[in-house]
Design a protein around this motif. Structure first.
Motif, mmCIF file in Angstrom:
data_model
loop_
_atom_site.group_PDB
_atom_site.id
_atom_site.type_symbol
_atom_site.label_atom_id
_atom_site.label_comp_id
_atom_site.label_asym_id
_atom_site.label_seq_id
_atom_site.Cartn_x
_atom_site.Cartn_y
_atom_site.Cartn_z
ATOM 1 N N MET A 1 0.842 -1.194 0.000
ATOM 2 C CA MET A 1 0.000 0.000 0.000
ATOM 3 C C MET A 1 0.876 1.241 0.000
ATOM 4 O O MET A 1 1.844 1.326 0.741
ATOM 5 N N LYS A 2 0.507 2.207 -0.853
ATOM 6 C CA LYS A 2 1.295 3.421 -0.944
ATOM 7 C C LYS A 2 1.024 4.324 0.259
ATOM 8 O O LYS A 2 -0.131 4.552 0.641
ATOM 9 N N VAL A 3 2.087 4.841 0.852
ATOM 10 C CA VAL A 3 1.960 5.706 2.012
ATOM 11 C C VAL A 3 1.257 7.005 1.615
ATOM 12 O O VAL A 3 1.605 7.627 0.613
ATOM 13 N N GLY A 4 0.268 7.384 2.411
ATOM 14 C CA GLY A 4 -0.416 8.648 2.179
ATOM 15 C C GLY A 4 -1.520 8.585 1.135
ATOM 16 O O GLY A 4 -2.147 9.597 0.844
ATOM 17 N N VAL A 5 -1.771 7.412 0.553
ATOM 18 C CA VAL A 5 -2.815 7.267 -0.456
ATOM 19 C C VAL A 5 -4.028 6.587 0.173
ATOM 20 O O VAL A 5 -3.898 5.557 0.831
ATOM 21 N N LEU A 6 -5.195 7.187 -0.005
ATOM 22 C CA LEU A 6 -6.421 6.639 0.547
ATOM 23 C C LEU A 6 -6.949 5.539 -0.371
ATOM 24 O O LEU A 6 -7.225 5.767 -1.546
ATOM 25 N N VAL A 7 -7.049 4.331 0.153
ATOM 26 C CA VAL A 7 -7.529 3.202 -0.630
ATOM 27 C C VAL A 7 -9.051 3.296 -0.777
ATOM 28 O O VAL A 7 -9.762 3.546 0.191
ATOM 29 N N THR A 8 -9.532 3.086 -1.998
ATOM 30 C CA THR A 8 -10.959 3.143 -2.277
ATOM 31 C C THR A 8 -11.406 1.815 -2.876
ATOM 32 O O THR A 8 -10.699 1.224 -3.692
ATOM 33 N N LEU A 9 -12.573 1.355 -2.476
ATOM 34 C CA LEU A 9 -13.181 0.177 -3.087
ATOM 35 C C LEU A 9 -14.171 0.655 -4.144
ATOM 36 O O LEU A 9 -15.000 1.529 -3.877
ATOM 37 N N TYR A 10 -14.065 0.087 -5.332
ATOM 38 C CA TYR A 10 -14.935 0.456 -6.448
ATOM 39 C C TYR A 10 -15.822 -0.717 -6.846
ATOM 40 O O TYR A 10 -15.487 -1.881 -6.618
ATOM 41 N N GLY A 11 -16.926 -0.401 -7.467
ATOM 42 C CA GLY A 11 -17.699 -1.383 -8.209
ATOM 43 C C GLY A 11 -17.543 -1.076 -9.684
ATOM 44 O O GLY A 11 -17.580 0.092 -10.079
ATOM 45 N N SER A 157 -7.306 -2.650 -13.629
ATOM 46 C CA SER A 157 -6.276 -2.860 -12.614
ATOM 47 C C SER A 157 -5.216 -1.767 -12.658
ATOM 48 O O SER A 157 -4.763 -1.273 -11.620
ATOM 49 N N SER A 158 -4.819 -1.375 -13.859
ATOM 50 C CA SER A 158 -3.832 -0.317 -14.013
ATOM 51 C C SER A 158 -4.351 1.000 -13.447
ATOM 52 O O SER A 158 -3.631 1.725 -12.748
ATOM 53 N N GLU A 159 -5.594 1.305 -13.726
ATOM 54 C CA GLU A 159 -6.180 2.544 -13.211
ATOM 55 C C GLU A 159 -6.273 2.501 -11.688
ATOM 56 O O GLU A 159 -5.981 3.483 -11.006
ATOM 57 N N LEU A 160 -6.664 1.366 -11.138
ATOM 58 C CA LEU A 160 -6.767 1.224 -9.687
ATOM 59 C C LEU A 160 -5.408 1.321 -9.015
ATOM 60 O O LEU A 160 -5.288 1.778 -7.878
ATOM 61 N N GLY A 161 -4.375 0.877 -9.726
ATOM 62 C CA GLY A 161 -3.032 0.921 -9.168
ATOM 63 C C GLY A 161 -2.561 2.330 -8.875
ATOM 64 O O GLY A 161 -1.712 2.542 -7.994
ATOM 65 N N SER A 163 -4.109 4.570 -7.383
ATOM 66 C CA SER A 163 -4.531 4.966 -6.033
ATOM 67 C C SER A 163 -4.489 3.794 -5.063
ATOM 68 O O SER A 163 -5.056 3.868 -3.972
ATOM 69 N N ASP A 164 -3.825 2.705 -5.481
ATOM 70 C CA ASP A 164 -3.722 1.504 -4.653
ATOM 71 C C ASP A 164 -5.102 1.038 -4.188
ATOM 72 O O ASP A 164 -5.316 0.738 -3.012
ATOM 73 N N SER A 165 -6.047 0.999 -5.127
ATOM 74 C CA SER A 165 -7.429 0.660 -4.809
ATOM 75 C C SER A 165 -7.835 -0.664 -5.460
ATOM 76 O O SER A 165 -7.058 -1.279 -6.193
ATOM 77 N N TYR A 166 -9.078 -1.097 -5.186
ATOM 78 C CA TYR A 166 -9.554 -2.401 -5.615
ATOM 79 C C TYR A 166 -10.993 -2.269 -6.119
ATOM 80 O O TYR A 166 -11.704 -1.314 -5.789
ATOM 81 N N THR A 192 -4.454 -8.540 -9.655
ATOM 82 C CA THR A 192 -4.452 -8.561 -8.189
ATOM 83 C C THR A 192 -5.387 -7.516 -7.586
ATOM 84 O O THR A 192 -5.395 -7.332 -6.376
ATOM 85 N N ARG A 193 -6.171 -6.853 -8.432
ATOM 86 C CA ARG A 193 -7.002 -5.746 -7.927
ATOM 87 C C ARG A 193 -8.481 -5.841 -8.292
ATOM 88 O O ARG A 193 -9.295 -5.115 -7.739
ATOM 89 N N VAL A 194 -8.837 -6.724 -9.206
ATOM 90 C CA VAL A 194 -10.214 -6.790 -9.697
ATOM 91 C C VAL A 194 -10.781 -8.170 -9.391
ATOM 92 O O VAL A 194 -10.185 -9.186 -9.746
ATOM 93 N N TYR A 195 -11.937 -8.198 -8.736
ATOM 94 C CA TYR A 195 -12.487 -9.462 -8.250
ATOM 95 C C TYR A 195 -13.937 -9.629 -8.691
ATOM 96 O O TYR A 195 -14.677 -8.660 -8.822
ATOM 97 N N PRO A 196 -14.347 -10.882 -8.911
ATOM 98 C CA PRO A 196 -15.739 -11.108 -9.315
ATOM 99 C C PRO A 196 -16.686 -10.955 -8.143
ATOM 100 O O PRO A 196 -16.393 -11.383 -7.029
ATOM 101 N N ASP A 197 -17.814 -10.328 -8.400
ATOM 102 C CA ASP A 197 -18.873 -10.301 -7.393
ATOM 103 C C ASP A 197 -19.777 -11.519 -7.577
ATOM 104 O O ASP A 197 -20.421 -11.968 -6.648
#
Length: 259
Positions: A1-11, A157-161, A163-166, A192-197
């Protein structure tokens, strides 16, 4: 996780256009998988805004229908599960024909404007099917679908990377083979960042409105790239569809192309 970056969960709410394999290259020369990447904190608001547009649209259509008693609307499939489908809506098919082109196009503009906020990202994978088949010699279109899905996941995944998000995926209730192809793409070890619902929508569940927005974006995007790749224009509303893409999508779409 990147220091100082707020992790966000997306749909990631997604649909497809041109998914008939190699069966009709004349009418569907482009395969497009596109969707909206929406942070969790924004999803309910966006769902509700789409619902307002749908509610007003349904009232406007019913008000223009003559000869059907009001109490009978609830027995008609079109109204029992009222949705906005990109191609049918733009072309004025089914009961949508009760609205003029101007009225329908205003609704399309209103919908696309909802995706024009910084909270929403648009991600797409576009495949020139004829070129793909020529280059690969494939007759099994499933490989093309998996390839496109895999590149779509890479884009997300690249876009999420950044902001270190998922993100988790919500897709339409399409053919089982399509869902399986998407699951294959998500199983790629590089992801490593995109998961099936693994949910599929029901007509009025909490995901349906955002999938309908993705459907509209898919259709418009596929027509834009049909034009870019030099395929013959569709018979109806070509210039208006290209204008929708130019004004609402071109400046913000994150895309991969097989071209």
């Amino acid at each position: 996780m990147k220091v100082g970056v707020l992790v966000t969960l997306y749909g990631f709410y997604t649909d497809e256009s041109g998914n008939n394999g190699f069966g009709d290259l004349r009418n569907q020369p482009v395969l497009c998988y596109a969707g909206i990447l929406v942070p969790i904190h924004y999803q309910i608001f966006l769902h509700n805004e789409v619902q307002k547009i749908k509610d007003n649209l349904e009232k406007d259509i019913k008000a223009k229908i003559h000869g059907i008693p009001v109490d009978q609307f609830s027995t008609i499939d079109f109204f029992k599960k009222f949705e906005i489908h990109g191609k049918a809506f733009i072309d004025g098919e089914d009961f949508y024909y009760n609205l003029s082109d101007v009225e329908r196009f205003k609704v399309v503009n209103d919908l696309l404007s909802l995706a024009n906020t910084t909270d929403v990202k648009i991600v797409a994978a576009i495949t020139n099917k004829q070129l793909y088949q020529t280059n690969t010699g494939d007759t099994n279109h499933n490989r093309m679908h998996i390839h496109s899905y895999t590149e779509l996941v890479k884009c997300i995944s690249s876009e999420l990377g950044n902001s270190d998000s998922y993100a988790f995926i919500i897709c339409d209730d399409g053919k089982p083979s399509e869902i399986n192809n998407f699951c294959d793409a998500l199983s790629n070890p590089a992801n490593t960042r995109v998961y099936p619902d693994l949910q599929v929508k029901l007509s009025h569940d909490k995901n349906c409105n955002l999938i309908q927005l993705a459907d509209m974006i898919n259709f418009i995007t596929s027509i834009h790239f049909r034009d870019v790749y030099g395929f013959p224009a569709r018979k109806r509303h070509q210039s208006q569809i290209l204008d929708f893409y130019s004004r609402h999508l071109n400046h913000k779409i994150i895309k991969w192309e097989y071209k």
